[in-house]
Scaffold this motif. Structure first.
Motif, PDB file in Angstrom:
ATOM      1  N   LEU A 103       0.806  -1.214   0.000  1.00 39.15           N
ATOM      2  CA  LEU A 103       0.000   0.000   0.000  1.00 39.15           C
ATOM      3  C   LEU A 103       0.843   1.270   0.000  1.00 39.15           C
ATOM      4  CD1 LEU A 103      -2.822  -1.159   2.428  1.00 39.15           C
ATOM      5  CD2 LEU A 103      -2.658  -1.412  -0.057  1.00 39.15           C
ATOM      6  N   ASP A 104       1.948   1.275   0.709  1.00 40.38           N
ATOM      7  CA  ASP A 104       2.818   2.458   0.690  1.00 40.38           C
ATOM      8  C   ASP A 104       3.379   2.686  -0.710  1.00 40.38           C
ATOM      9  OD1 ASP A 104       2.373   2.953   3.357  1.00 40.38           O
ATOM     10  OD2 ASP A 104       4.216   1.976   4.043  1.00 40.38           O
ATOM     11  N   ASP A 105       3.776   1.599  -1.369  1.00 42.18           N
ATOM     12  CA  ASP A 105       4.297   1.717  -2.735  1.00 42.18           C
ATOM     13  C   ASP A 105       3.205   2.176  -3.700  1.00 42.18           C
ATOM     14  OD1 ASP A 105       6.768   0.873  -1.858  1.00 42.18           O
ATOM     15  OD2 ASP A 105       6.488  -1.212  -2.495  1.00 42.18           O
ATOM     16  N   ALA A 106       1.994   1.676  -3.509  1.00 43.94           N
ATOM     17  CA  ALA A 106       0.879   2.097  -4.360  1.00 43.94           C
ATOM     18  C   ALA A 106       0.601   3.581  -4.194  1.00 43.94           C
ATOM     19  CB  ALA A 106      -0.370   1.284  -4.031  1.00 43.94           C
ATOM     20  N   LEU A 107       0.638   4.054  -2.952  1.00 41.11           N
ATOM     21  CA  LEU A 107       0.421   5.486  -2.707  1.00 41.11           C
ATOM     22  C   LEU A 107       1.532   6.320  -3.325  1.00 41.11           C
ATOM     23  CD1 LEU A 107      -0.804   5.423   1.001  1.00 41.11           C
ATOM     24  CD2 LEU A 107      -2.152   6.019  -1.013  1.00 41.11           C
ATOM     25  N   ALA A 108       2.762   5.845  -3.225  1.00 35.21           N
ATOM     26  CA  ALA A 108       3.894   6.607  -3.782  1.00 35.21           C
ATOM     27  C   ALA A 108       3.764   6.738  -5.295  1.00 35.21           C
ATOM     28  CB  ALA A 108       5.217   5.924  -3.408  1.00 35.21           C
ATOM     29  N   SER A 109       3.465   5.631  -5.985  1.00 33.37           N
ATOM     30  CA  SER A 109       3.352   5.708  -7.441  1.00 33.37           C
ATOM     31  C   SER A 109       2.096   6.461  -7.863  1.00 33.37           C
ATOM     32  CB  SER A 109       3.373   4.306  -8.046  1.00 33.37           C
ATOM     33  OG  SER A 109       2.290   3.536  -7.572  1.00 33.37           O
ATOM     34  N   GLY A 110       1.013   6.268  -7.109  1.00 28.35           N
ATOM     35  CA  GLY A 110      -0.220   6.983  -7.435  1.00 28.35           C
ATOM     36  C   GLY A 110      -0.084   8.478  -7.262  1.00 28.35           C
ATOM     37  N   ASN A 111       0.512   8.899  -6.169  1.00 27.86           N
ATOM     38  CA  ASN A 111       0.708  10.335  -5.947  1.00 27.86           C
ATOM     39  C   ASN A 111       1.681  10.936  -6.954  1.00 27.86           C
ATOM     40  OD1 ASN A 111      -1.052  10.848  -3.730  1.00 27.86           O
ATOM     41  ND2 ASN A 111       0.369   9.804  -2.368  1.00 27.86           N
ATOM     42  N   ARG A 112       2.685  10.153  -7.349  1.00 27.31           N
ATOM     43  CA  ARG A 112       3.610  10.657  -8.373  1.00 27.31           C
ATOM     44  C   ARG A 112       2.880  10.838  -9.694  1.00 27.31           C
ATOM     45  NH1 ARG A 112       7.661   8.456 -11.820  1.00 27.31           N
ATOM     46  NH2 ARG A 112       7.404   6.341 -11.009  1.00 27.31           N
ATOM     47  N   TYR A 113       2.012   9.890 -10.026  1.00 28.19           N
ATOM     48  CA  TYR A 113       1.224  10.023 -11.253  1.00 28.19           C
ATOM     49  C   TYR A 113       0.378  11.291 -11.213  1.00 28.19           C
ATOM     50  CZ  TYR A 113      -1.806   8.914 -15.174  1.00 28.19           C
ATOM     51  OH  TYR A 113      -2.466   8.965 -16.383  1.00 28.19           O
ATOM     52  N   MET A 114      -0.299  11.525 -10.104  1.00 23.83           N
ATOM     53  CA  MET A 114      -1.189  12.680 -10.017  1.00 23.83           C
ATOM     54  C   MET A 114      -0.419  13.995 -10.077  1.00 23.83           C
ATOM     55  SD  MET A 114      -4.106  11.374 -10.168  1.00 23.83           S
ATOM     56  CE  MET A 114      -4.966  12.941 -10.016  1.00 23.83           C
ATOM     57  N   SER A 115       0.805  14.002  -9.571  1.00 27.87           N
ATOM     58  CA  SER A 115       1.596  15.236  -9.632  1.00 27.87           C
ATOM     59  C   SER A 115       2.087  15.514 -11.052  1.00 27.87           C
ATOM     60  CB  SER A 115       2.798  15.142  -8.676  1.00 27.87           C
ATOM     61  OG  SER A 115       3.739  14.178  -9.119  1.00 27.87           O
ATOM     62  N   GLN A 116       2.259  14.452 -11.846  1.00 22.35           N
ATOM     63  CA  GLN A 116       2.778  14.608 -13.208  1.00 22.35           C
ATOM     64  C   GLN A 116       1.675  14.689 -14.260  1.00 22.35           C
ATOM     65  OE1 GLN A 116       5.518  11.374 -13.896  1.00 22.35           O
ATOM     66  NE2 GLN A 116       6.955  12.060 -12.323  1.00 22.35           N
ATOM     67  N   TYR A 117       0.555  13.972 -14.032  1.00 22.61           N
ATOM     68  CA  TYR A 117      -0.466  13.869 -15.077  1.00 22.61           C
ATOM     69  C   TYR A 117      -1.878  14.110 -14.525  1.00 22.61           C
ATOM     70  CZ  TYR A 117       3.484  11.112 -16.894  1.00 22.61           C
ATOM     71  OH  TYR A 117       4.729  10.674 -17.276  1.00 22.61           O
ATOM     72  N   PRO A 118      -2.112  15.215 -13.837  1.00 26.37           N
ATOM     73  CA  PRO A 118      -3.429  15.428 -13.206  1.00 26.37           C
ATOM     74  C   PRO A 118      -4.575  15.602 -14.193  1.00 26.37           C
ATOM     75  CG  PRO A 118      -2.113  17.436 -13.094  1.00 26.37           C
ATOM     76  CD  PRO A 118      -1.201  16.358 -13.609  1.00 26.37           C
ATOM     77  N   LYS A 119      -4.271  15.910 -15.445  1.00 20.76           N
ATOM     78  CA  LYS A 119      -5.321  16.139 -16.439  1.00 20.76           C
ATOM     79  C   LYS A 119      -5.418  15.006 -17.457  1.00 20.76           C
ATOM     80  CE  LYS A 119      -6.169  20.241 -14.748  1.00 20.76           C
ATOM     81  NZ  LYS A 119      -7.419  20.511 -14.001  1.00 20.76           N
ATOM     82  N   SER A 120      -4.727  13.919 -17.219  1.00 20.42           N
ATOM     83  CA  SER A 120      -4.709  12.830 -18.188  1.00 20.42           C
ATOM     84  C   SER A 120      -6.003  12.031 -18.158  1.00 20.42           C
ATOM     85  CB  SER A 120      -3.527  11.899 -17.918  1.00 20.42           C
ATOM     86  OG  SER A 120      -3.768  11.165 -16.728  1.00 20.42           O
ATOM     87  N   GLN A 121      -6.160  11.168 -19.141  1.00 22.92           N
ATOM     88  CA  GLN A 121      -7.392  10.386 -19.256  1.00 22.92           C
ATOM     89  C   GLN A 121      -7.541   9.368 -18.130  1.00 22.92           C
ATOM     90  OE1 GLN A 121      -6.808   8.599 -23.108  1.00 22.92           O
ATOM     91  NE2 GLN A 121      -5.627   6.879 -22.293  1.00 22.92           N
ATOM     92  N   ASP A 122      -6.441   8.988 -17.492  1.00 22.23           N
ATOM     93  CA  ASP A 122      -6.493   8.005 -16.416  1.00 22.23           C
ATOM     94  C   ASP A 122      -6.385   8.628 -15.029  1.00 22.23           C
ATOM     95  OD1 ASP A 122      -6.624   5.730 -18.152  1.00 22.23           O
ATOM     96  OD2 ASP A 122      -4.484   5.982 -18.560  1.00 22.23           O
ATOM     97  N   ALA A 123      -6.390   9.958 -14.951  1.00 23.76           N
ATOM     98  CA  ALA A 123      -6.190  10.621 -13.663  1.00 23.76           C
ATOM     99  C   ALA A 123      -7.301  10.284 -12.668  1.00 23.76           C
ATOM    100  CB  ALA A 123      -6.086  12.130 -13.857  1.00 23.76           C
ATOM    101  N   ALA A 124      -8.540  10.244 -13.128  1.00 25.62           N
ATOM    102  CA  ALA A 124      -9.651   9.926 -12.220  1.00 25.62           C
ATOM    103  C   ALA A 124      -9.482   8.533 -11.628  1.00 25.62           C
ATOM    104  CB  ALA A 124     -10.980  10.032 -12.963  1.00 25.62           C
TER     105      ALA A 124
END
Length: 289
Positions: A103-124
């Motif tokens: 879960l910690d790793d999932a949060l780290a990668s998920g938060n990194r994604y949101m910081s880099q691609y907040p408007k992408s098609q998979d952001a939601a």
């Protein structure tokens, strides 16, 4: 714990598989299945192209080899940073780590994604995964409820930022559950003070539930405990007001029946004091706010 949104989550993952298999048609799954599965983390710069790695990652996911799938997706991200393949791999890496219970790793990668691609098609979807990851960490009300607060924050971001997404309904359900947990924690502390006859401290906790968490499964007991605490302190008008609000909203509740009986022992009955904070909170409760 089970999640109402797990089926929707798998549906989204399957959709991602299908779309990306089209993009990577040049590297068929049948081809990669005929080759030995290589641990790419040991190859340094001698890695397969990102589309091939992605297809291998998807194949491993379908076969249930989550650890190997994670290695494939992480290699794409590492060897092809900021590429479209890396973006897609980061989505799937977050999902795989969530399914692995990392879960910690999932949060780290998920938060990194949101910081880099907040408007992408998979952001939601990724924001929803972050919320699910926090929700999976919610524990019994006798323990710290930080994960409940984080769940509310993450799922509210789904609702606020992606209101038309398919994840909104389940995000709302997860928020309701997390709010029940936070209210339950306040009730647990309030009951602790009641047992020790520390009525003012108990009232402060029950008041939080009534004012901050009115639409939770703790509200009936919170009002009844206010009746009990105020009556024990001799503040009968507040006890009567709490009972009146309880009766207006939950006339068939056992908590109301018990509160009514308690007041009757002293010759009192439910009666609302319009100037009480409980009466003001009761109006909001009637409005469903």
């Amino acid at each position: 714990m089970g999640y109402a949104g797990s089926e929707g989550m798998m549906k989204t993952a399957r959709a991602l598989f299908a779309s990306l298999l089209v993009l990577s048609a040049g590297a068929s799954i049948s081809g990669c299945q005929s080759d030995p599965d290589i641990d790419i983390t040991k190859l340094g710069l001698e890695t397969d192209p990102p589309d091939v790695l992605y297809t291998q990652g998807l194949a491993n996911m379908k076969a249930g080899n989550m650890a190997e799938a994670a290695r494939k997706f992480d290699a794409i991200d590492r060897e092809n940073p900021f590429s479209e393949w890396a973006r897609k791999a980061l989505v799937m890496s977050t999902f795989v780590k969530y399914r692995q219970g990392k879960l910690d790793d999932a949060l780290a990668s998920g938060n990194r994604y949101m910081s880099q691609y907040p408007k992408s098609q998979d952001a939601a979807y990724v924001q929803y995964l972050i919320g699910l990851t926090y929700s999976k960490q919610i524990v019994d009300v006798t323990q710290d409820q930080r994960a409940s607060a984080k769940t509310i924050e993450a799922m509210q971001a789904v609702i606020d930022n992606y209101p038309n997404s398919e994840y909104v309904d389940d995000a709302q359900a997860k928020i309701r559950y997390a709010r029940d947990q936070l209210a339950g924690k306040e009730m647990q502390i309030g009951r602790y003070y009641m047992e020790r006859k520390e009525y003012l401290a108990a009232i402060s906790r029950f008041r939080i539930v009534v004012e901050k968490y009115p639409n939770t499964n703790q509200i009936e007991e919170a009002l009844a405990r206010l009746v009990e605490a105020y009556y024990a302190m001799g503040i009968v008008d507040e006890a009567q007001t709490a009972a009146a609000v309880l009766g207006h909203n939950y006339p068939d509740s056992q908590w109301y029946a018990d509160s009514y009986k308690l007041l009757q022992t002293g010759g009192a009955e439910p009666r609302e004091n319009k100037g009480s904070w409980i009466a003001a909170a009761g109006k909001k409760l009637l409005l469903g706010s």
